[in-house]
Enzyme design. Structure first.
Site, short mmCIF file in Angstrom:
data_model
loop_
_atom_site.label_atom_id
_atom_site.label_comp_id
_atom_site.label_asym_id
_atom_site.label_seq_id
_atom_site.Cartn_x
_atom_site.Cartn_y
_atom_site.Cartn_z
N GLY A 48 21.14 2.66 -35.54
CA GLY A 48 22.14 3.23 -36.44
C GLY A 48 23.14 2.27 -37.05
N GLU A 103 29.09 -0.08 -33.27
CA GLU A 103 28.40 1.22 -33.23
C GLU A 103 28.52 1.94 -34.56
OE1 GLU A 103 26.33 3.13 -32.11
OE2 GLU A 103 26.53 3.68 -30.01
N ASP A 104 27.54 2.78 -34.86
CA ASP A 104 27.63 3.61 -36.06
C ASP A 104 28.54 4.80 -35.80
OD1 ASP A 104 25.87 4.68 -34.19
OD2 ASP A 104 24.31 5.20 -35.60
N ASP A 107 29.92 9.77 -30.13
CA ASP A 107 29.91 11.22 -29.98
C ASP A 107 30.47 11.56 -28.59
OD1 ASP A 107 29.29 13.88 -30.38
OD2 ASP A 107 27.15 13.66 -30.12
N PHE A 156 27.19 17.31 -37.29
CA PHE A 156 26.11 16.34 -37.42
C PHE A 156 26.12 15.69 -38.80
CE2 PHE A 156 21.69 14.92 -37.85
CZ PHE A 156 21.58 14.20 -36.67
N ASP A 163 20.63 8.68 -38.74
CA ASP A 163 19.38 9.36 -39.02
C ASP A 163 19.37 10.82 -38.58
OD1 ASP A 163 19.33 8.64 -36.16
OD2 ASP A 163 17.29 9.42 -36.21
N ARG A 169 18.37 7.19 -43.16
CA ARG A 169 19.24 6.05 -42.86
C ARG A 169 19.57 5.27 -44.13
NH1 ARG A 169 19.23 5.35 -37.24
NH2 ARG A 169 17.29 5.79 -36.16
P1 IMP Z 1 26.92 9.25 -27.62
O1 IMP Z 1 26.18 8.42 -26.63
O2 IMP Z 1 26.91 10.72 -27.25
O3 IMP Z 1 28.33 8.77 -27.91
O4 IMP Z 1 26.09 9.24 -28.97
C1 IMP Z 1 26.06 8.10 -29.73
C2 IMP Z 1 24.77 7.92 -30.49
O5 IMP Z 1 24.18 9.18 -30.85
C3 IMP Z 1 25.09 7.23 -31.78
O6 IMP Z 1 24.96 5.84 -31.64
C4 IMP Z 1 24.06 7.80 -32.73
O7 IMP Z 1 22.89 7.03 -32.69
C5 IMP Z 1 23.78 9.19 -32.21
N1 IMP Z 1 24.59 10.21 -32.94
C6 IMP Z 1 25.71 10.84 -32.51
N2 IMP Z 1 26.17 11.71 -33.42
C7 IMP Z 1 25.32 11.62 -34.48
C8 IMP Z 1 25.28 12.29 -35.77
O8 IMP Z 1 26.11 13.13 -36.14
N3 IMP Z 1 24.25 11.91 -36.58
C9 IMP Z 1 23.30 10.99 -36.23
N4 IMP Z 1 23.31 10.36 -35.04
C10 IMP Z 1 24.31 10.66 -34.18
MG MG Z 2 23.78 4.50 -32.43
#
Ligand code: IMP
Ligand code: MG
Length: 181
Positions: A48, A103-104, A107, A156, A163, A169
């Site tokens: 991402g 990081e992109d 969440d 989302f 993606d 992307r």
């Molecule tokens: P976390 O581990 O729950 O913080 O999620 C982080 C990863 O989940 C990010 O690096 C993204 O790759 C993916 N992600 C979280 N939210 C989204 C979204 O809204 N769209 C696309 N990918 C997401």
């Molecule tokens: Mg990511």
């Protein structure tokens, strides 16, 4: 900017290319100040972060190095699997270096927590986290994001590296899933 229909779901324009570029430039300038005289290693989390990482370092003045880690938690779904897998490890020496994790989007914070624990074992001189997007209301883990592009609602989003089942992307702007069908 147009809406994007994917099956029976609709994504609407959310953050324009111009706004993204403007903010990334500001973040690059801030990092240039904060890391003056140092040679940081930017560590992008694949897939991402690849576009953000590329634009960010183009706005960094001074010497820097880059590397990438590959993590996976989402599979092809819109919600996290709750597990993180490491798909590609680091190739660089991180001992004694100033690391900037790129990081992109953050969440739940699980991916960042996983990364921090992993990298801390290698004794970097410092470690900071930058994320283009953060969903503050979704955070479940105690992580500190040092530099944030935009705080966004827990919805989302796709585009600019992000993606949906590996696609979209390449969109230059960021789109959000709409309630409408
Ligand atoms: P976390 O581990 O729950 O913080 O999620 C982080 C990863 O989940 C990010 O690096 C993204 O790759 C993916 N992600 C979280 N939210 C989204 C979204 O809204 N769209 C696309 N990918 C997401
Ligand atoms: Mg990511």
């Amino acid at each position: 900017m147009e809406k994007i229909k994917i099956g029976d779901e609709v994504f609407i324009p959310f953050i324009t290319e111009e706004k993204i570029q403007e903010r990334v430039k500001e973040l690059g300038q801030t990092l240039s100040q904060d890391y003056k005289g140092k040679v940081p290693v930017f560590i992008g989390i694949l897939n991402g972060s690849f576009l953000f990482m590329s634009d960010l370092i183009k706005n960094f003045e001074g010497d820097c190095e880059i590397d990438f880690l590959k993590l996976s938690s989402y599979g092809d779904e819109k919600i996290s699997s709750g597990r993180v897998k490491m798909l590609k490890e680091l190739n660089c020496e991180v001992d004694g270096r100033d690391l900037i994790i790129v990081e992109d989007i953050v969440d739940s914070g699980l991916s960042i927590k996983f990364m921090e624990d992993l990298i801390a074992e290698h004794h970097p001189s410092s470690m900071k986290v930058i994320s283009l997007l953060v969903k503050p209301n979704s955070l479940k883990y105690n992580v500190k994001i040092d530099y944030i592009g935009f705080d966004i609602p827990s919805k989302f989003v796709i585009g600019y590296g992000l993606d949906y089942a590996q696609k979209y992307r390449n969109l230059r702007s960021i789109y959000v899933l709409s309630e409408e069908k």
